[in-house]
Design an enzyme around this catalytic site. Sequence first.
Site, PDB file in Angstrom:
ATOM      1  N   GLY A  49     -36.816  70.045  27.300  1.00  0.00           N
ATOM      2  CA  GLY A  49     -36.225  71.127  28.101  1.00  0.00           C
ATOM      3  C   GLY A  49     -35.403  72.100  27.276  1.00  0.00           C
ATOM      4  N   ASP A  72     -25.485  69.957  20.811  1.00  0.00           N
ATOM      5  CA  ASP A  72     -24.381  70.773  21.315  1.00  0.00           C
ATOM      6  C   ASP A  72     -24.781  72.046  22.068  1.00  0.00           C
ATOM      7  OD1 ASP A  72     -25.322  72.287  19.226  1.00  0.00           O
ATOM      8  OD2 ASP A  72     -23.573  72.005  17.933  1.00  0.00           O
ATOM      9  N   ASP A  93     -40.460  79.695  18.907  1.00  0.00           N
ATOM     10  CA  ASP A  93     -39.612  78.702  18.258  1.00  0.00           C
ATOM     11  C   ASP A  93     -39.674  78.762  16.739  1.00  0.00           C
ATOM     12  OD1 ASP A  93     -38.246  77.780  20.338  1.00  0.00           O
ATOM     13  OD2 ASP A  93     -39.199  75.834  20.490  1.00  0.00           O
ATOM     14  N   ARG A 152     -34.016  86.208  23.099  1.00  0.00           N
ATOM     15  CA  ARG A 152     -35.474  86.290  22.938  1.00  0.00           C
ATOM     16  C   ARG A 152     -36.085  86.920  24.180  1.00  0.00           C
ATOM     17  NH1 ARG A 152     -37.070  80.255  20.831  1.00  0.00           N
ATOM     18  NH2 ARG A 152     -36.436  79.448  22.853  1.00  0.00           N
ATOM     19  N   ASP A 209     -44.124  71.153  22.748  1.00  0.00           N
ATOM     20  CA  ASP A 209     -43.037  71.880  23.414  1.00  0.00           C
ATOM     21  C   ASP A 209     -42.768  73.210  22.714  1.00  0.00           C
ATOM     22  OD1 ASP A 209     -42.156  69.883  21.432  1.00  0.00           O
ATOM     23  OD2 ASP A 209     -40.210  70.815  21.668  1.00  0.00           O
TER      24      ASP A 209
HETATM   25  P1  AMP Z   1     -36.928  72.325  18.533  1.00  0.00           P
HETATM   26  O1  AMP Z   1     -37.292  71.324  17.494  1.00  0.00           O
HETATM   27  O2  AMP Z   1     -35.970  73.377  18.088  1.00  0.00           O
HETATM   28  O3  AMP Z   1     -38.123  72.908  19.195  1.00  0.00           O
HETATM   29  O4  AMP Z   1     -36.129  71.531  19.670  1.00  0.00           O
HETATM   30  C1  AMP Z   1     -36.642  70.408  20.334  1.00  0.00           C
HETATM   31  C2  AMP Z   1     -35.774  70.081  21.517  1.00  0.00           C
HETATM   32  O5  AMP Z   1     -34.445  69.829  21.104  1.00  0.00           O
HETATM   33  C3  AMP Z   1     -35.692  71.162  22.575  1.00  0.00           C
HETATM   34  O6  AMP Z   1     -35.581  70.544  23.828  1.00  0.00           O
HETATM   35  C4  AMP Z   1     -34.418  71.874  22.214  1.00  0.00           C
HETATM   36  O7  AMP Z   1     -33.838  72.544  23.303  1.00  0.00           O
HETATM   37  C5  AMP Z   1     -33.546  70.730  21.744  1.00  0.00           C
HETATM   38  N1  AMP Z   1     -32.512  71.173  20.803  1.00  0.00           N
HETATM   39  C6  AMP Z   1     -32.678  71.559  19.514  1.00  0.00           C
HETATM   40  N2  AMP Z   1     -31.493  71.888  18.959  1.00  0.00           N
HETATM   41  C7  AMP Z   1     -30.557  71.720  19.932  1.00  0.00           C
HETATM   42  C8  AMP Z   1     -29.149  71.894  19.981  1.00  0.00           C
HETATM   43  N3  AMP Z   1     -28.442  72.311  18.937  1.00  0.00           N
HETATM   44  N4  AMP Z   1     -28.535  71.623  21.151  1.00  0.00           N
HETATM   45  C9  AMP Z   1     -29.213  71.185  22.222  1.00  0.00           C
HETATM   46  N5  AMP Z   1     -30.536  70.991  22.232  1.00  0.00           N
HETATM   47  C10 AMP Z   1     -31.208  71.254  21.099  1.00  0.00           C
HETATM   48 MG    MG Z   2     -38.513  74.011  20.658  1.00  0.00          MG
END
Ligand code: AMP
Ligand code: MG
Length: 515
Positions: free
Chosen positions: A100, A134, A279, A192, A269
Amino acid sequence: MNLKFEYPFTAYFPADVVKENYPRQVFDAAYSFVKPKVLSKPTLIKASDYLAKELGWDRDFLASPSFLDHFSGQSFLDQEASYAMAYGGHQFGHWAGQLGDGRAINLGHIQTSKGTLAFQLKGAGPTPYSRGADGFAVLRSSIREFLCSEAMHFLNIPTTRALSIMATGELVLRDKMYDGNAAYEKGAIVCRVAPDFIRFGHFELFASRNDQKMLKLLADYLLKNHFKHIDLQGSDCYFELWKRIALLNIETVGHWMRVGFVHGVMNTDNISVLGETIDYGPFGFLDAFQMDFTPNTTDAEGKRYAYGKQFDVLYWNILMLANAFGQFDANNLKKYEDELTHLQAIINDTFFTVWAQKLGFETYNPNIQKLIQRLLILLEQGEIDFTLFFIQLEKDLSSRFDFTTIAYSENLEEGFLKDFRLWLEDYETILKLNQISDSKRIAMMQTTNPKFIIRNYMYQIAIEKAEQGDFSEFETLYYILKNPYVITSENEKYITKMPLWAKNKIGCGRLSCSS
Ligand code: AMP
Ligand code: MG
C-alpha cells in the site's frame, strides 16, 4: 489560480472504516483517508515548469503560497479528502502481502489540459500502510525521482511526472547502506502526477483475499476511466483489459531497453496498470554495456532486475496479473493462457525491433537478428559505453571507428578489434541488402538513440551539492534534460563516459533501496 480537486477514486471504492492513522491490515476497503504531516516550514525547491505548462497552469502560480500549501500537503490538514491506497505485491518473486501507499498520500484528481490527472505526494508522512517505516523520503532520492521522471518524459517514455519537489524542513533517519550507520538526512516531498496510480499489486491484494467484488470494481473503474475504447458490455472486456495492460507495459519496457534504463525494483507493486514507468528508486542507465547490470545493491546477488532480465520479469509480472484476473473472470482462463504464449512472442519481437532501430533499420529479419546477437556480445566484451556507442556508430561506419572514448576496458585485445571490424563490415552489407541509405539510417538512429542521459554519478554530484544548499547542478540537469536527442553547447560536456572515480562510489554505479 483556484485548484479544484475531484475524487473519482474515493467515490468509486469503499473506504477503510477505521479513521485513526496507525499501521495495520486494512480489509474490505481500497483506501484509507489520511492527512499529510503538519510541517512548520516547508519550502519549494523546484516546480516543473515543463509539466505546469502542459497542464495549462501559469508560472506565477508555481511561486505562490497556495502552490506551496497544496503540494506540501498543508492545505489538506482540516478536511477528510486525501487518502492512501491499499495494494499488495510480489517483491523479488515472493508474495509480500499488503503493502500500500506507505509514504504516498493522494490529494485527488484535477482536470487539466492533459486530461484528468491524479496528484500524489511522496514522503508526506505515515499512513496505515507504512508498516514499520516512517512515511518520509529523503532529499537525495527525491531529487533522483524528480529529475528522472521529467527526463523519461522527454525521452518519449511513458512515465509518472513530477510536478514539484519541496524540502520539508525536517530530518529523516536513514541507514543508507543497511550497515548499521544510520544518519539524519534532509526530508523532501515530490508531487507525482499520473492519470492514476494503480499498480498490478492492487489486483493482487484483493485476489489474495479472494475478494471478487473488489477485483471487479477495480477492473470496472479502469474500464470506465482509462480504457474507454474497450466494449464494456462484451463478455471479454476483462480479458481485453488485462491484455491491454500487458501490451502497454511491454511497450514501456521496450523503451527502457532502447535507452538503457534499468528500473532496479520491478516488483509487481511497482508496475502501473497504465504502463507508465513508476517508483524511481535504485534505478540507473547503463554505462558499460552489460546484460546482467543491476544498479540495485539489494539485487546484486540474484540480478533479478538486471537490464537483460527486464522483459522476463515483466512477463512474470503479467502472469501474476493474469492469476488475479482469473479469480473474477474464471470463464476465460483458456484465453489468458493462450494469450500468454502470444505475449512472449510480442516481447521477443519488441526486443529485436528496438535493437534493429537502434542500428537504423525499421524492423528486423533473421540477418539483422544475428547481427544484433553478435553486437550484444561484442559490446559486453569490450565494456563499451551503451549510449556513446550509438552516437559513434551514427557518425562513423568506417574502419576508423574509434573505441578510445567509448570503451571502459583499457586494453582492447586485437581479437576483439578484429571481430568488431568484421561486424562493422557485415553491418554495412546488411544495411545495403535492406536498402537502408545512410540518411535513412541516421534519421532512424537519431530518434531512437538518446545523446544525453542522466547517469547516476551526475545525480550524485547534484545531490552532494544540494545537500549543502547549492542547487546549481540540479538546476543544470533539469534544464538540459529536455533535449536528450541532440547535442547542444549546454549538454555537450555531459556526453562522456562515466569517470573512473565514480565506478565504485556508492550512489554512482549502484544504490541501495534506502530512500
Ligand atoms: P518501494 O520499494 O519503494 O516500492 O516500497 C515498497 C513498499 O514499502 C511500499 O508499500 C511503500 O509505500 C513502502 N515504503 C517504502 N519506504 C517507506 C517509508 N519510508 N515509509 C513508509 N513506507 C515505505
Ligand atoms: Mg513502490
